[in-house]
Scaffold this motif. Structure first.
Motif, PDB file in Angstrom:
ATOM      1  N   TYR A   7     -23.249 101.842  82.765  1.00 13.76           N
ATOM      2  CA  TYR A   7     -24.107 102.263  83.944  1.00 13.76           C
ATOM      3  C   TYR A   7     -23.049 103.130  84.826  1.00 13.76           C
ATOM      4  CZ  TYR A   7     -26.535 102.698  88.233  1.00 13.76           C
ATOM      5  OH  TYR A   7     -27.032 102.961  89.617  1.00 13.76           O
ATOM      6  N   LYS A   8     -21.738 102.454  85.013  1.00 18.46           N
ATOM      7  CA  LYS A   8     -20.711 103.249  85.927  1.00 18.46           C
ATOM      8  C   LYS A   8     -20.387 104.673  85.245  1.00 18.46           C
ATOM      9  CE  LYS A   8     -18.757  98.992  88.142  1.00 18.46           C
ATOM     10  NZ  LYS A   8     -17.698  98.294  88.085  1.00 18.46           N
ATOM     11  N   ASN A   9     -20.098 104.625  84.101  1.00 16.05           N
ATOM     12  CA  ASN A   9     -19.747 105.973  83.513  1.00 16.05           C
ATOM     13  C   ASN A   9     -20.891 106.795  83.556  1.00 16.05           C
ATOM     14  OD1 ASN A   9     -17.183 104.984  82.451  1.00 16.05           O
ATOM     15  ND2 ASN A   9     -18.289 104.585  80.556  1.00 16.05           N
ATOM     16  N   TRP A  10     -22.136 106.423  83.254  1.00 22.57           N
ATOM     17  CA  TRP A  10     -23.115 107.544  83.481  1.00 22.57           C
ATOM     18  C   TRP A  10     -23.272 107.934  84.842  1.00 22.57           C
ATOM     19  CZ3 TRP A  10     -27.450 106.809  86.551  1.00 22.57           C
ATOM     20  CH2 TRP A  10     -28.785 107.865  86.310  1.00 22.57           C
ATOM     21  N   ARG A  11     -23.059 106.990  86.172  1.00 23.88           N
ATOM     22  CA  ARG A  11     -23.243 107.511  87.345  1.00 23.88           C
ATOM     23  C   ARG A  11     -22.143 108.306  87.518  1.00 23.88           C
ATOM     24  NH1 ARG A  11     -26.641 107.938  90.579  1.00 23.88           N
ATOM     25  NH2 ARG A  11     -25.345 107.673  92.310  1.00 23.88           N
ATOM     26  N   LYS A  12     -20.948 108.170  87.098  1.00 28.01           N
ATOM     27  CA  LYS A  12     -19.787 109.076  87.236  1.00 28.01           C
ATOM     28  C   LYS A  12     -20.186 110.446  86.712  1.00 28.01           C
ATOM     29  CE  LYS A  12     -14.922 109.562  87.355  1.00 28.01           C
ATOM     30  NZ  LYS A  12     -13.942 108.688  88.085  1.00 28.01           N
ATOM     31  N   TYR A  13     -20.659 110.523  85.347  1.00 29.55           N
ATOM     32  CA  TYR A  13     -21.085 111.912  84.782  1.00 29.55           C
ATOM     33  C   TYR A  13     -22.097 112.408  85.659  1.00 29.55           C
ATOM     34  CZ  TYR A  13     -23.453 114.805  81.867  1.00 29.55           C
ATOM     35  OH  TYR A  13     -24.222 115.913  81.385  1.00 29.55           O
ATOM     36  N   ARG A  14     -23.080 111.748  86.234  1.00 29.44           N
ATOM     37  CA  ARG A  14     -24.152 112.369  87.171  1.00 29.44           C
ATOM     38  C   ARG A  14     -23.504 112.856  88.260  1.00 29.44           C
ATOM     39  NH1 ARG A  14     -27.719 114.844  85.229  1.00 29.44           N
ATOM     40  NH2 ARG A  14     -28.955 114.717  87.095  1.00 29.44           N
ATOM     41  N   GLU A  15     -22.623 112.195  88.960  1.00 33.97           N
ATOM     42  CA  GLU A  15     -22.077 112.681  90.185  1.00 33.97           C
ATOM     43  C   GLU A  15     -21.268 113.959  90.072  1.00 33.97           C
ATOM     44  OE1 GLU A  15     -18.784 111.100  93.389  1.00 33.97           O
ATOM     45  OE2 GLU A  15     -20.098 109.560  92.103  1.00 33.97           O
ATOM     46  N   THR A  16     -20.257 113.899  89.101  1.00 34.63           N
ATOM     47  CA  THR A  16     -19.520 115.242  88.716  1.00 34.63           C
ATOM     48  C   THR A  16     -20.368 116.129  88.488  1.00 34.63           C
ATOM     49  OG1 THR A  16     -17.891 113.618  87.846  1.00 34.63           O
ATOM     50  CG2 THR A  16     -17.692 115.864  87.386  1.00 34.63           C
ATOM     51  N   TYR A  17     -21.283 116.138  87.530  1.00 34.84           N
ATOM     52  CA  TYR A  17     -22.177 117.089  86.968  1.00 34.84           C
ATOM     53  C   TYR A  17     -23.061 117.761  88.078  1.00 34.84           C
ATOM     54  CZ  TYR A  17     -25.888 119.699  84.601  1.00 34.84           C
ATOM     55  OH  TYR A  17     -26.737 120.568  83.793  1.00 34.84           O
ATOM     56  N   GLY A  18     -23.338 116.940  89.024  1.00 34.01           N
ATOM     57  CA  GLY A  18     -24.287 117.386  90.177  1.00 34.01           C
ATOM     58  C   GLY A  18     -23.339 118.184  91.360  1.00 34.01           C
ATOM     59  N   ALA A  42     -17.906 117.114  83.056  1.00 30.88           N
ATOM     60  CA  ALA A  42     -18.369 115.795  83.638  1.00 30.88           C
ATOM     61  C   ALA A  42     -18.282 114.704  82.331  1.00 30.88           C
ATOM     62  CB  ALA A  42     -19.879 116.077  83.643  1.00 30.88           C
ATOM     63  N   LYS A  43     -18.455 115.154  81.285  1.00 36.35           N
ATOM     64  CA  LYS A  43     -18.458 114.084  80.098  1.00 36.35           C
ATOM     65  C   LYS A  43     -17.005 113.592  79.953  1.00 36.35           C
ATOM     66  CE  LYS A  43     -22.134 115.423  77.438  1.00 36.35           C
ATOM     67  NZ  LYS A  43     -22.649 115.947  75.828  1.00 36.35           N
ATOM     68  N   GLN A  44     -15.967 114.505  80.187  1.00 35.34           N
ATOM     69  CA  GLN A  44     -14.727 114.176  79.892  1.00 35.34           C
ATOM     70  C   GLN A  44     -14.159 113.316  81.319  1.00 35.34           C
ATOM     71  OE1 GLN A  44     -12.518 117.871  79.767  1.00 35.34           O
ATOM     72  NE2 GLN A  44     -12.828 117.850  77.462  1.00 35.34           N
ATOM     73  N   THR A  45     -14.798 113.635  82.290  1.00 38.44           N
ATOM     74  CA  THR A  45     -14.322 112.744  83.658  1.00 38.44           C
ATOM     75  C   THR A  45     -15.012 111.460  83.487  1.00 38.44           C
ATOM     76  OG1 THR A  45     -14.528 114.935  84.912  1.00 38.44           O
ATOM     77  CG2 THR A  45     -14.570 112.859  86.314  1.00 38.44           C
ATOM     78  N   ALA A  46     -16.148 111.263  82.977  1.00 35.60           N
ATOM     79  CA  ALA A  46     -16.672 109.772  82.668  1.00 35.60           C
ATOM     80  C   ALA A  46     -16.170 109.142  81.565  1.00 35.60           C
ATOM     81  CB  ALA A  46     -18.194 109.954  82.629  1.00 35.60           C
ATOM     82  N   GLY A  47     -15.374 109.803  80.819  1.00 30.00           N
ATOM     83  CA  GLY A  47     -14.660 109.007  79.637  1.00 30.00           C
ATOM     84  C   GLY A  47     -15.662 108.997  78.482  1.00 30.00           C
ATOM     85  N   TYR A  48     -16.837 110.088  78.313  1.00 32.24           N
ATOM     86  CA  TYR A  48     -17.589 110.119  77.226  1.00 32.24           C
ATOM     87  C   TYR A  48     -16.612 110.853  76.158  1.00 32.24           C
ATOM     88  CZ  TYR A  48     -21.518 108.640  79.482  1.00 32.24           C
ATOM     89  OH  TYR A  48     -22.475 107.900  80.203  1.00 32.24           O
TER      90      TYR A  48
END
Length: 48
Positions: A7-18, A42-48
């Motif tokens: 969930y934290k990774n997903w939130r970080k992805y969405r925040e960065t993307y937005g 955004a994916k790299q930032t979130a660690g995907y």
């Protein structure tokens, strides 16, 4: 615990993307980012 991390990774992805999507093309260009690269960044930032 794994669900919380996901969930934290997903939130970080969405925040960065937005945040990146709200920038103008000129602002993105100043940063050296193409609009088509936003998803990958955004994916790299979130660690995907």
């Amino acid at each position: 615990m794994n669900i919380l991390a996901s969930y934290k990774n997903w939130r970080k992805y969405r925040e960065t993307y937005g945040e990146l999507m709200r920038l103008t093309n000129r602002e993105l260009n100043d940063l050296g980012i193409n609009r088509g690269d936003i998803t990958q960044i955004a994916k790299q930032t979130a660690g995907y």
